[in-house]
Write a protein that holds these residues in place. Sequence first.
Motif, short mmCIF file in Angstrom:
data_model
loop_
_atom_site.label_atom_id
_atom_site.label_comp_id
_atom_site.label_asym_id
_atom_site.label_seq_id
_atom_site.Cartn_x
_atom_site.Cartn_y
_atom_site.Cartn_z
N ILE A 286 0.85 -1.18 0.00
CA ILE A 286 0.00 0.00 0.00
C ILE A 286 0.89 1.24 0.00
N ALA A 287 0.65 2.13 -0.94
CA ALA A 287 1.41 3.38 -1.02
C ALA A 287 0.45 4.55 -0.84
N VAL A 288 0.77 5.47 0.08
CA VAL A 288 -0.10 6.59 0.38
C VAL A 288 0.69 7.89 0.17
N TYR A 289 0.11 8.82 -0.58
CA TYR A 289 0.79 10.08 -0.88
C TYR A 289 -0.15 11.26 -0.70
N ASP A 290 0.38 12.32 -0.12
CA ASP A 290 -0.29 13.61 -0.07
C ASP A 290 0.09 14.37 -1.34
N VAL A 291 -0.88 14.64 -2.21
CA VAL A 291 -0.57 15.25 -3.50
C VAL A 291 -0.08 16.69 -3.36
N SER A 292 -0.28 17.29 -2.19
CA SER A 292 0.17 18.66 -2.00
C SER A 292 1.66 18.77 -1.72
N VAL A 293 2.28 17.69 -1.30
CA VAL A 293 3.69 17.74 -0.93
C VAL A 293 4.57 16.84 -1.80
N THR A 294 3.98 16.11 -2.73
CA THR A 294 4.73 15.21 -3.60
C THR A 294 4.58 15.68 -5.04
N ASP A 295 5.70 15.82 -5.74
CA ASP A 295 5.65 16.29 -7.12
C ASP A 295 4.84 15.33 -7.99
N PRO A 296 4.02 15.86 -8.91
CA PRO A 296 3.20 14.98 -9.75
C PRO A 296 3.98 13.94 -10.53
N SER A 297 5.23 14.20 -10.86
CA SER A 297 5.99 13.22 -11.64
C SER A 297 6.17 11.91 -10.88
N TYR A 298 6.34 11.98 -9.57
CA TYR A 298 6.47 10.77 -8.75
C TYR A 298 5.12 10.05 -8.67
N LEU A 299 4.05 10.81 -8.55
CA LEU A 299 2.72 10.21 -8.42
C LEU A 299 2.29 9.54 -9.72
N LEU A 300 2.62 10.16 -10.84
CA LEU A 300 2.31 9.56 -12.12
C LEU A 300 3.05 8.23 -12.30
N ALA A 301 4.32 8.21 -11.92
CA ALA A 301 5.08 6.98 -12.01
C ALA A 301 4.49 5.89 -11.13
N GLU A 302 4.05 6.26 -9.93
CA GLU A 302 3.42 5.29 -9.04
C GLU A 302 2.09 4.79 -9.61
N ALA A 303 1.36 5.66 -10.29
CA ALA A 303 0.11 5.23 -10.91
C ALA A 303 0.36 4.22 -12.02
N PHE A 304 1.48 4.36 -12.74
CA PHE A 304 1.84 3.37 -13.75
C PHE A 304 2.25 2.05 -13.08
N ARG A 305 2.82 2.13 -11.89
CA ARG A 305 3.28 0.91 -11.20
C ARG A 305 2.13 0.10 -10.62
N CYS A 306 1.16 0.75 -10.02
CA CYS A 306 0.13 0.07 -9.22
C CYS A 306 -1.11 -0.26 -10.04
N ASP A 307 -1.79 -1.34 -9.65
CA ASP A 307 -2.97 -1.75 -10.40
C ASP A 307 -4.28 -1.21 -9.84
N ARG A 308 -4.25 -0.66 -8.61
CA ARG A 308 -5.47 -0.12 -8.00
C ARG A 308 -5.15 1.24 -7.37
N ILE A 309 -6.08 2.20 -7.58
CA ILE A 309 -5.82 3.56 -7.12
C ILE A 309 -7.06 4.13 -6.45
N VAL A 310 -6.85 4.84 -5.34
CA VAL A 310 -7.90 5.58 -4.67
C VAL A 310 -7.56 7.07 -4.75
N PHE A 311 -8.52 7.87 -5.17
CA PHE A 311 -8.36 9.32 -5.21
C PHE A 311 -9.27 9.94 -4.16
N ALA A 312 -8.71 10.75 -3.28
CA ALA A 312 -9.49 11.38 -2.21
C ALA A 312 -9.21 12.87 -2.22
N SER A 313 -10.28 13.67 -2.33
CA SER A 313 -10.08 15.12 -2.44
C SER A 313 -11.20 15.89 -1.77
N PRO A 314 -10.86 16.98 -1.09
CA PRO A 314 -11.91 17.91 -0.64
C PRO A 314 -12.43 18.73 -1.81
N THR A 315 -13.62 19.25 -1.65
CA THR A 315 -14.16 20.21 -2.62
C THR A 315 -13.53 21.57 -2.35
#
Length: 397
Positions: A286-315
């Motif tokens: 399980i990998a958990v990231y705060d999108v406000s403190v992690t550069d999108p390039s790392y998150l995109l790479a992790e999205a390519f690595r993992c087969d399941r993703i949860v997106f959680a966001s405030p309005t």
Amino acid sequence: MYCVKNVTEDLYWVGASDRRLALFENIYPIPKGVSYNSYVLLDEKTVLLDTVDKAVSGQFFENLEHVLSGRNLDYVIINHMEPDHCATLGEVVLRYPNVKIVGNAKTFAMIKQFFSFDVDSRAVVIKEGDTLNTGKHTLAFAMIPMVHWPEAMVTYDAYDKVLFSADAFGTFGALNGNLFADEVNFEEEWLAEARRYLTNIVGKYGTQVQAALKKASALDIAVICPLHGPVWRENLGWFIEKYQKWSTYTPEDHAVLILYASIYGNTENAVNVLAGKLGDKGEKNIAVYDVSVTDPSYLLAEAFRCDRIVFASPTYNAGIFPKMETLLTELKAHNLQNRKVAVMENGTWAVSAGKQMKEILSQMKNMEIYEDTLTVKSALKQDQMEAIDGIVEFLTK
């Protein structure tokens, strides 16, 4: 002082590394630096394969002068015209005025856009399947358009079975004394940066990468010489298989990636509860990231690595939290597909982030989206545990 490396008996690495640059292409963080690879083939004719970025031009020209040892430079082959590889081409021409420049028609159109020297008198225009004989070596050329510029091509030396692969098989990271991938712990120390490089730079062009891999499969390759990162001479199939997965948007790992934005910590709390329940269910990756403190390039790479993703966001301002919206836009732009995803939203009034996130996700190919959006109104409550369990069940079945 020069710093060169032997690749084969006649082939030398004459590139350089930059550890001062903060952002590659002025967008991607590179805390481990980057290498700019250039190669010289010494035969009856001398051949330079690509140049380097201006930032390391001093080291490059010392290396080039040392390897040539007073010989003239006969050819410079341009596999990729991007400035991080060709910014010093003009100075090469000044230092070696009789050099011939080898490239395809699209290459020369770009050279004329970047430089003002007399290009046509030096041009050797090649096309798919053409060859250049330098003595005992015969170099063949193949086009790999949109990997990741339209003029990109590769050069193959049949004598030593070397593929000069342009930006394909490249990696972020400076070279630290070892040139070859088998001299370092690549899987532990380099793979994440190789993944981040490919997915961010070339991720959009999976079809084109597949076409390039098909061409490469027809060759007998013993060495791969990319323009960034280590040279490959062992276990090539392992790295090629990684490219196969990344370019077909096939998940690399059976893993859950949780990406969240949180303003005051309540969305983060809901994510932590979810992650804990996934762990209780037996999930070990399980990998958990705060999108406000992690550069999108790392998150995109992790999205390519993992087969399941949860997106959680405030309005936020009646929309998706800006950092999350940026990430989703990046994922869509890079053609992410073939994933199982779930969505969580938060808001104190007029909650709408979830619907808008799903609208973006629904535009991506073959995304299995969990029907129920978990809506947190300000803070997670006990009566929502069943909804959390529903997401867990969806992700683990």
